[in-house]
Scaffold this motif. Structure first.
Motif, short mmCIF file in Angstrom:
data_model
loop_
_atom_site.label_atom_id
_atom_site.label_comp_id
_atom_site.label_asym_id
_atom_site.label_seq_id
_atom_site.Cartn_x
_atom_site.Cartn_y
_atom_site.Cartn_z
N ILE C 208 0.85 -1.20 0.00
CA ILE C 208 0.00 0.00 0.00
C ILE C 208 0.88 1.25 0.00
N ILE C 209 0.51 2.21 -0.82
CA ILE C 209 1.16 3.52 -0.79
C ILE C 209 0.15 4.54 -0.27
N SER C 210 0.62 5.39 0.64
CA SER C 210 -0.21 6.48 1.16
C SER C 210 0.27 7.78 0.55
N GLY C 244 -7.11 -1.02 -5.50
CA GLY C 244 -8.04 -0.36 -4.61
C GLY C 244 -7.60 1.05 -4.26
N PHE C 245 -8.58 1.87 -3.90
CA PHE C 245 -8.35 3.28 -3.54
C PHE C 245 -9.30 3.63 -2.41
N GLU C 246 -8.79 4.32 -1.40
CA GLU C 246 -9.67 4.84 -0.36
C GLU C 246 -9.11 6.17 0.13
N PHE C 294 -4.96 9.81 1.03
CA PHE C 294 -5.60 8.61 0.46
C PHE C 294 -4.59 7.48 0.41
N ARG C 295 -5.10 6.27 0.21
CA ARG C 295 -4.27 5.06 0.18
C ARG C 295 -4.58 4.25 -1.07
N VAL C 296 -3.53 3.63 -1.62
CA VAL C 296 -3.65 2.92 -2.88
C VAL C 296 -3.09 1.51 -2.71
N ALA C 297 -3.90 0.50 -3.07
CA ALA C 297 -3.49 -0.90 -2.91
C ALA C 297 -2.89 -1.44 -4.21
N SER D 252 -7.19 -6.59 0.38
CA SER D 252 -6.78 -7.82 1.06
C SER D 252 -5.68 -8.56 0.29
N GLY D 253 -5.54 -8.23 -0.99
CA GLY D 253 -4.54 -8.93 -1.80
C GLY D 253 -3.12 -8.41 -1.63
N VAL D 254 -2.96 -7.28 -0.93
CA VAL D 254 -1.62 -6.68 -0.87
C VAL D 254 -0.64 -7.54 -0.08
#
Lengths: 358, 358, 358, 358
Positions: C208-210, C244-246, C294-297, D252-254
């Protein structure tokens, strides 16, 4: 995407002549503008059928209802939805064209493209579609007025009766003083007579509308594919029955020498100006602060009250003579439409230009 | 957004006349098309300066390098990047205009809009920008050829020397047989003489290019704001020095009656056709299967080898006489540009039309 | 259209990993910005392969050449073309995948969509495409710096090794002090160890990158379909391997009560602020002046140095073990890409917002 | 532009909660589709307030009127205008927020951006705006049905009550059998109880909606910036209260290895398929023919029936307790909105994909 016009300021329109109504959504109208509803209705009235003996006798009230985007008299920056209900429909006037292609109309091409068409009154290809343009154009004019920009169009030619001079020779405040919307009363009278004669024959006639944009600041227009005159040309060519567009010296300038056509610069107290304005207020696709002027050619209306050869949708030969109530010449009613498309274009490019620098 | 053209098939171009080069990215070119590199280069050569005694003597080889999107001779559906390096630059030819606005050029408007400009050779407003259009247009032609669609333009007027008939009277395969790109050898000769005379005076001259699109299927064009002729008009008006566009009967049709201008339908073994084609192959904004034809007006080139009044960027009065190597008439070299813009437009609308039905 | 990103500020990119190079055109960059070429190259270097023992050992110099739009060190408002030539290609490394679909790669879908594909290095689906994003992002950062807006991303999770706190607990200037780009040196070390272990197994790992945007003024973002976080999400999801993105409290906020999650307003000398920032700096789709975060998976890289089951393009069963030089974890090199996409989005929305009022 | 969604199939929406109504224009809907008005109304009913004891008790009939683009029961290819009139408005319920910013609402950001706002019911930021999405989504579903594509969403988490398995473990036809729209009746009951409890406290709660797209053909999605999942993410993030989007294994895949997450290919009688579908039906941004699935995180509703600290538009400290009728949890009513945005996206990308080859 074909029913949207504009980049930042954008109209998306809908509606057929014989459905519930015609309307649209205006996105990107700046927030905080006072919305003068009477002015907007007055603009719609300039386009309305039945306004004079020269136009179709159809009586349409064309009252605009705003559905959103205006709060306590001012624009909120949110999309402005609007609707003009259809009324006074004589759908049965069109029963005879249900299965027949009217010559030089969109009947054949729509049917081939979409596999079906709403034949009543021309459906989406009806000139009634321009109602949405007049509403959006009137709003654009209200914003432009705050910026000191004004737009004026007039009928400069009907058939072969043409104004002999360019716009500077006329008092354009007289345009609305006659039914043809021509600023020279004498020539307007001749045009009106021609239209009446043509109408009496069940025939139709074309013409030219000229348009002037005054007060446009320097800098509007985006090279290379967003040239201001290309945007204006695109806007005008999107109007039904338009066959040509020229600005500045246009087609007549092709036989001039560069030394005859160039506009030389000189300095004034108001800044750099040009001694002449053969360029038409746009250089390199960008407004230069001089008057912008252009001309738009309209073909004669395709609907004739005369017998014409044609075919049915099954390919059988037949003839067709229009019934119903039609304009013999669209020019008088097209003047506000030209102004509307110009106003929408200029406002859109004004807003685009704000992004040129941080 | 102003440096992109098209919806599905889209060219985004870049480059100034005196930087490293001119190029672009072509997005949306269909996958699987054989890319004939020789054809593309030959199209660029038609636009190249120095190709004949009528054009500027600048020698530019204009070799296109493709950077992506082509694999083993075929398009992959991925964006096609390309570059044409600049060469033979005489940037010092332009030192004298660094602080001076050339009359009827984009110098003044660019400076006002952006706060600065690359003055060398006109920078982005240079006609060299059209190289990218010719590359993209040549690719579009390759795709259209598979669809049986061909596009041909020719010089139909230079100054007041005009072809007397419409395109059907000429053998358009002769267009490339003379330097003016006019299909009538005799009139081409007169045009060439006029251009030479004008050039000798350090002056310039305008003209008209006509263009024909054959084999276009029924159904291209999107009402209301995406009419096919509005897209073509927008495309043509985006070319430097263009001042007008008309299709079908255009401006000359405004004095005709509807009964004279309508195109009646009749049935043939190939389906419904029109007995005449005054509409110019487009009805209601949608192609009807007949030939599409239009005319484009070019003003005389603004750069004169004559002394002209102007001002400096500080507002001081001065005079200017261009140095360097310039065209006295752009028409011969503009023919492939007109064709390119038309090809790009038709391919784009062909692809758009595929979404009309599921 | 799929190779363009942005509305006003827009990147159009091209290029495959094994063709001549990767590049693009940047349109709508404001005029008059000083272009710091060293900064741009340093941003590209952060993305470059071979920069540390954690990344692929491919040595690519990735030098950017600007082709237009910059004059005497400043942006001119004209499109900025650029090219990064490919080098150090081992195309034969990919011969074994010419006719085989790599699992969880784009090989199968590209071939089905386009009918062919450039198999070398993944062609257009190669991560090398992100070079163009870093160039455009670096330019956007230069403009944003003038506005006081800064953007910082960091690796916050690799596999199941995660930073325990949010961004306010760390000194983000330490991000560049280790190869993983994680601001906590101790955890960075653990992440590096995990990546090395995974790599030794011929396997790969995600993370994950923030990202934090500071100094963003109130008002960026366009309701309803142009919400600022939707634009950011779209930008991030356009990066290879993102799943994913949140933003704000994201997925973890779904189990909170409104009374726990709302950010109440209070007044300060600097104006209205919120006591907490669980919203993530955006309310109703519009920035509210607080930090945007934000965070990116990222999923694990699909290319494994292990044997995997698959099929050939003819449908035959086979197995595949990748050859060549690959990243076991893309996170460290993806940090500048996340920042670049964020910078492009914020600049675009800053420019769009200028059109909100006259 | 921010009130338009889509490229070829495009919705432009308008409307505030307390003006005359909410509506829009749908452009690019394919011609010739049978328009099942009862189905469209039934989709609107799934979104309607007052449908169960779990939702706000506001009674809104939400009857859609179509204004154009449909003729004799079929779409004509022309824009489809529609209007849902507002009714049962209690505008005075909102008098107390005219000059106060509701915490975590759009009140503050709208006022700052536009200089004014329509405070009644949240104005344009009202969830009522999603009516237009449901109408357009229902039309898109009708077109997709002809293509064998179906879209199903369901509530998979409310607060910390979550379905333990993925979609394949449930009979999704049961989704509509309870008020929560959760396919497991037992867990639905627990969710309903939680919502009731939260509501009784004047508080609110968030959750997660999962969505499945079945029958999507291979090839939808446009690299690089038009990846199908980026389009879906953008669509979902444009819905009020959405804070996160993930597809396939998502966040969940990270922590998985590549060898655990890759989907290997094998051949079947129906063509190439993947043994697992951790990718979520999209590879390289393009659909691969497997089920597409994604999850969307909703924050708790910001409007609380509890006292909260805030400020007035003049900056004075105050407190606010909402009046009126509000949802304690939007998830049940958001299910059809998620489906609608997904349907619009898939139809748009289906139409875009038609242009991939000639």
């Amino acid at each position: 995407m074909s029913n949207s016009f504009g980049n930042i300021f954008r109209l998306t329109s809908f509606g057929e002549s014989h459905g519930p109504g015609v309307g649209g959504v205006i996105d990107g109208f700046p927030a905080g503008i006072e919305v003068d509803l009477d002015f907007i209705q007055s603009e719609l009235n300039r386009r309305r059928p039945g306004q004079s003996k020269l136009t179709t006798p159809r009586k349409e009230s064309d009252k605009v209802e705003f559905l959103s985007g205006i709060f306590e008299g001012r624009s909120t920056g949110c999309p402005i939805g609007f609707l003009v209900q259809n009324a006074n429909q004589h759908s049965t006037d069109y029963d005879n064209i249900r299965n027949v292609y009217r010559p030089s109309h969109a009947d054949y091409t729509y049917t081939q493209k979409y596999g079906l068409r709403d034949h009543r009154g021309g459906g989406r290809s009806s000139a009634r579609e321009t109602i949405a343009r007049c509403v959006a154009g009137a709003l654009a004019k209200l914003a432009l007025k705050q910026l000191g920009i004004s737009i004026t169009a007039y009928t400069s030619q009907v058939g072969n009766i043409a104004l002999p001079h360019d716009y500077k020779a006329y008092d354009l405040t007289l345009t609305e003083s006659n039914d043809v919307r021509c600023p020279d009363a004498e020539i307007a009278e001749k045009m009106a007579t021609l239209i009446s004669e043509v109408k009496a024959e069940g025939d139709t006639i074309g013409g030219i509308i000229s348009c002037i944009i005054r007060g446009c600041p320097v800098g509007l227009g985006e090279p290379a594919f967003g040239k201001l005159h290309a945007a204006l040309g695109n806007a005008m060519l999107s109007i039904n029955a338009v066959k040509g567009f020229e600005y500045g010296m246009g087609f007549s300038g092709v036989s001039m020498r560069g030394s005859e056509q160039n506009d030389v610069f000189y300095n004034t107290e108001q800044g750099v100006q040009t001694r002449t304005n053969r360029s038409g207020g746009i250089q390199g696709g960008i407004s230069n602060g001089e008057d912008i002027y252009f001309r738009v050619a309209f073909k004669p209306v395709a609907t004739l009250l005369q017998e014409q050869e044609t075919v049915t949708i099954d390919g059988a030969s037949t003839t067709l003579k229009a019934r119903g109530r039609h304009d013999a010449c669209v020019l008088p009613r097209a003047v506000p439409i030209i102004e509307s498309m110009a106003a929408m274009t200029i406002l859109d490019y004004y807003l685009l230009n704000k992004a040129t620098r941080l």
